[in-house]
Design a protein around this motif. Structure first.
Motif, PDB file in Angstrom:
ATOM      1  N   ILE A  35     -37.480  30.104  43.872  1.00  0.00           N
ATOM      2  CA  ILE A  35     -36.051  29.836  43.929  1.00  0.00           C
ATOM      3  C   ILE A  35     -35.705  28.955  42.738  1.00  0.00           C
ATOM      4  O   ILE A  35     -36.333  27.908  42.531  1.00  0.00           O
ATOM      5  CB  ILE A  35     -35.652  29.114  45.230  1.00  0.00           C
ATOM      6  N   ASP A  36     -34.718  29.377  41.954  1.00  0.00           N
ATOM      7  CA  ASP A  36     -34.218  28.582  40.836  1.00  0.00           C
ATOM      8  C   ASP A  36     -32.818  28.120  41.214  1.00  0.00           C
ATOM      9  O   ASP A  36     -31.859  28.897  41.154  1.00  0.00           O
ATOM     10  CB  ASP A  36     -34.202  29.427  39.557  1.00  0.00           C
ATOM     11  N   LEU A  37     -32.698  26.859  41.618  1.00  0.00           N
ATOM     12  CA  LEU A  37     -31.409  26.325  42.055  1.00  0.00           C
ATOM     13  C   LEU A  37     -30.670  25.725  40.865  1.00  0.00           C
ATOM     14  O   LEU A  37     -31.215  24.898  40.140  1.00  0.00           O
ATOM     15  CB  LEU A  37     -31.620  25.249  43.128  1.00  0.00           C
ATOM     16  N   GLY A  38     -29.422  26.148  40.692  1.00  0.00           N
ATOM     17  CA  GLY A  38     -28.670  25.761  39.506  1.00  0.00           C
ATOM     18  C   GLY A  38     -29.180  26.533  38.310  1.00  0.00           C
ATOM     19  O   GLY A  38     -29.414  25.978  37.234  1.00  0.00           O
ATOM     20  N   CYS A  39     -29.345  27.838  38.492  1.00  0.00           N
ATOM     21  CA  CYS A  39     -30.040  28.682  37.515  1.00  0.00           C
ATOM     22  C   CYS A  39     -29.276  28.873  36.215  1.00  0.00           C
ATOM     23  O   CYS A  39     -29.852  29.292  35.215  1.00  0.00           O
ATOM     24  CB  CYS A  39     -30.355  30.040  38.131  1.00  0.00           C
ATOM     25  N   GLY A  40     -27.967  28.592  36.200  1.00  0.00           N
ATOM     26  CA  GLY A  40     -27.200  28.787  34.977  1.00  0.00           C
ATOM     27  C   GLY A  40     -27.228  30.232  34.523  1.00  0.00           C
ATOM     28  O   GLY A  40     -27.014  31.154  35.317  1.00  0.00           O
ATOM     29  N   THR A  41     -27.523  30.439  33.238  1.00  0.00           N
ATOM     30  CA  THR A  41     -27.571  31.800  32.703  1.00  0.00           C
ATOM     31  C   THR A  41     -28.863  32.516  33.041  1.00  0.00           C
ATOM     32  O   THR A  41     -29.070  33.647  32.612  1.00  0.00           O
ATOM     33  CB  THR A  41     -27.384  31.783  31.171  1.00  0.00           C
ATOM     34  N   GLY A  42     -29.751  31.856  33.781  1.00  0.00           N
ATOM     35  CA  GLY A  42     -30.914  32.537  34.336  1.00  0.00           C
ATOM     36  C   GLY A  42     -32.098  32.721  33.415  1.00  0.00           C
ATOM     37  O   GLY A  42     -32.982  33.518  33.712  1.00  0.00           O
ATOM     38  N   THR A  43     -32.159  31.980  32.310  1.00  0.00           N
ATOM     39  CA  THR A  43     -33.281  32.151  31.387  1.00  0.00           C
ATOM     40  C   THR A  43     -34.615  31.880  32.072  1.00  0.00           C
ATOM     41  O   THR A  43     -35.559  32.666  31.970  1.00  0.00           O
ATOM     42  CB  THR A  43     -33.117  31.226  30.167  1.00  0.00           C
ATOM     43  N   LEU A  44     -34.711  30.757  32.782  1.00  0.00           N
ATOM     44  CA  LEU A  44     -35.954  30.439  33.484  1.00  0.00           C
ATOM     45  C   LEU A  44     -36.200  31.405  34.629  1.00  0.00           C
ATOM     46  O   LEU A  44     -37.339  31.849  34.841  1.00  0.00           O
ATOM     47  CB  LEU A  44     -35.908  29.004  34.006  1.00  0.00           C
ATOM     48  N   THR A  45     -35.163  31.756  35.365  1.00  0.00           N
ATOM     49  CA  THR A  45     -35.319  32.666  36.504  1.00  0.00           C
ATOM     50  C   THR A  45     -35.895  33.995  36.051  1.00  0.00           C
ATOM     51  O   THR A  45     -36.809  34.542  36.683  1.00  0.00           O
ATOM     52  CB  THR A  45     -33.961  32.923  37.186  1.00  0.00           C
ATOM     53  N   GLY A  57     -32.057  33.416  42.013  1.00  0.00           N
ATOM     54  CA  GLY A  57     -31.323  32.480  41.170  1.00  0.00           C
ATOM     55  C   GLY A  57     -30.003  32.122  41.833  1.00  0.00           C
ATOM     56  O   GLY A  57     -29.230  33.018  42.167  1.00  0.00           O
ATOM     57  N   ILE A  58     -29.766  30.837  42.029  1.00  0.00           N
ATOM     58  CA  ILE A  58     -28.572  30.372  42.738  1.00  0.00           C
ATOM     59  C   ILE A  58     -27.769  29.451  41.825  1.00  0.00           C
ATOM     60  O   ILE A  58     -28.326  28.524  41.219  1.00  0.00           O
ATOM     61  CB  ILE A  58     -28.945  29.603  44.022  1.00  0.00           C
ATOM     62  N   ASP A  59     -26.457  29.693  41.737  1.00  0.00           N
ATOM     63  CA  ASP A  59     -25.592  28.829  40.933  1.00  0.00           C
ATOM     64  C   ASP A  59     -24.169  28.911  41.479  1.00  0.00           C
ATOM     65  O   ASP A  59     -23.728  29.997  41.900  1.00  0.00           O
ATOM     66  CB  ASP A  59     -25.606  29.259  39.463  1.00  0.00           C
ATOM     67  N   LEU A  81     -24.349  33.535  44.285  1.00  0.00           N
ATOM     68  CA  LEU A  81     -23.292  32.590  43.950  1.00  0.00           C
ATOM     69  C   LEU A  81     -23.152  31.590  45.086  1.00  0.00           C
ATOM     70  O   LEU A  81     -22.845  31.969  46.219  1.00  0.00           O
ATOM     71  CB  LEU A  81     -21.969  33.335  43.733  1.00  0.00           C
ATOM     72  N   GLY A  82     -23.425  30.326  44.809  1.00  0.00           N
ATOM     73  CA  GLY A  82     -23.317  29.335  45.873  1.00  0.00           C
ATOM     74  C   GLY A  82     -24.198  28.132  45.623  1.00  0.00           C
ATOM     75  O   GLY A  82     -24.539  27.809  44.466  1.00  0.00           O
ATOM     76  N   PHE A  83     -24.577  27.481  46.711  1.00  0.00           N
ATOM     77  CA  PHE A  83     -25.322  26.226  46.645  1.00  0.00           C
ATOM     78  C   PHE A  83     -26.655  26.377  47.368  1.00  0.00           C
ATOM     79  O   PHE A  83     -27.065  27.479  47.719  1.00  0.00           O
ATOM     80  CB  PHE A  83     -24.470  25.106  47.248  1.00  0.00           C
ATOM     81  N   SER A  84     -27.322  25.251  47.612  1.00  0.00           N
ATOM     82  CA  SER A  84     -28.670  25.293  48.185  1.00  0.00           C
ATOM     83  C   SER A  84     -28.722  25.935  49.562  1.00  0.00           C
ATOM     84  O   SER A  84     -29.769  26.454  49.962  1.00  0.00           O
ATOM     85  CB  SER A  84     -29.248  23.873  48.254  1.00  0.00           C
ATOM     86  N   ASP A  85     -27.609  25.918  50.286  1.00  0.00           N
ATOM     87  CA  ASP A  85     -27.630  26.537  51.612  1.00  0.00           C
ATOM     88  C   ASP A  85     -27.717  28.054  51.550  1.00  0.00           C
ATOM     89  O   ASP A  85     -27.880  28.712  52.574  1.00  0.00           O
ATOM     90  CB  ASP A  85     -26.432  26.092  52.447  1.00  0.00           C
ATOM     91  N   CYS A  86     -27.631  28.623  50.332  1.00  0.00           N
ATOM     92  CA  CYS A  86     -27.803  30.070  50.159  1.00  0.00           C
ATOM     93  C   CYS A  86     -29.270  30.489  50.228  1.00  0.00           C
ATOM     94  O   CYS A  86     -29.571  31.686  50.342  1.00  0.00           O
ATOM     95  CB  CYS A  86     -27.243  30.525  48.808  1.00  0.00           C
ATOM     96  N   ALA A  87     -30.170  29.529  50.129  1.00  0.00           N
ATOM     97  CA  ALA A  87     -31.602  29.847  50.154  1.00  0.00           C
ATOM     98  C   ALA A  87     -32.049  30.177  51.572  1.00  0.00           C
ATOM     99  O   ALA A  87     -31.727  29.459  52.520  1.00  0.00           O
ATOM    100  CB  ALA A  87     -32.402  28.671  49.613  1.00  0.00           C
TER     101      ALA A  87
END
Length: 240
Positions: A35-45, A57-59, A81-87
């Protein structure tokens, strides 16, 4: 003047030391679901997913998710699209917050909820890792036009981009992000506030949420953390 910040994010943040650190850690741990929280443009994800892992990827920024979906390899990631509760509960063995995402939770209650959500989402002994700027290094003193000015090439021509610290009341620091069209003089500003939590506060919040901290680093080369380290990089594991 309109700057598509999401599209320009990777150009504004070209360093990849953090991505390489987290990808190497995931490889060492042999994780399979991330899980990549606050993934932004998703480079790391996308990098984590390219190793054959199931990646989420969540942002909360729809523009960031839009850009992430469009990038090469984005089709292999579950973007949310959302926050940590999306996990989903018990859905991962590795969770990461890169790009100083941990600092956007300036309210302690929001930070605690985020950690609890990630604890719920991780399997027993799953890994949570993130970084936060060390308040002892006073990074905000370098947030000036002179030190941070960059020029981006856009469809409207070159655009200047820089940061300036607005006020400091630790653990909170406010800074303004400026964009300026040098041809027309048109300028815009946006204010953000970050939390600069110190090591004892971060470790205590993790332990309260059900994690045990295993490693503390001061840079991306895994140098031991010291009072003057620029970064606080923590690796923690979910207790059963």
């Amino acid at each position: 003047m309109v700057l598509d910040f999401a599209a320009a994010y990777d150009q504004l943040n070209p360093d990849d030391d953090d991505y390489r650190f987290y990808a190497a850690l995931a490889d060492e741990l042999g994780v399979t679901r991330v899980i990549d929280l606050g993934c932004g443009t998703g480079t790391l994800t996308r990098l984590l997913a390219s190793r054959g892992r199931a990646a989420v990827g969540i942002d909360p920024d729809p523009d960031m998710i839009r850009v992430a979906r469009q990038r090469s390899g984005g089709e292999h990631v579950d973007w949310r699209l959302g926050f940590s509760d999306c996990a989903d509960t018990g859905s991962a063995d590795f969770a990461v917050m890169s790009g100083h995402v941990a600092q956007v939770f300036r309210d302690d209650d929001a930070w605690s909820r985020t950690l609890r959500d990630l604890h719920r989402a991780l399997l027993p002994n799953g890994t949570l890792t993130f970084e936060s700027r060390n308040p002892g290094a006073h990074a905000w003193e370098q947030w000036t036009r002179q030190a941070t000015l960059r020029t981006l090439d856009t469809v409207e021509g070159p655009v200047e981009f820089w940061h300036e610290t607005a006020w400091v009341s630790l653990p909170l620091v406010a800074y303004d992000t400026f964009t300026r069209n040098p041809r027309t003089g048109e300028q815009a500003a946006n204010r953000d506030i970050l939390a600069f939590r110190d090591v004892p506060v971060l470790v205590d919040s993790l332990e309260t949420a059900g994690f045990s901290v295993s490693h503390q680093y001061g840079d991306w080369q895994r140098t031991p953390l010291s009072p003057g380290s620029r970064e606080i990089i923590l690796v923690a594991h979910r207790r059963s």
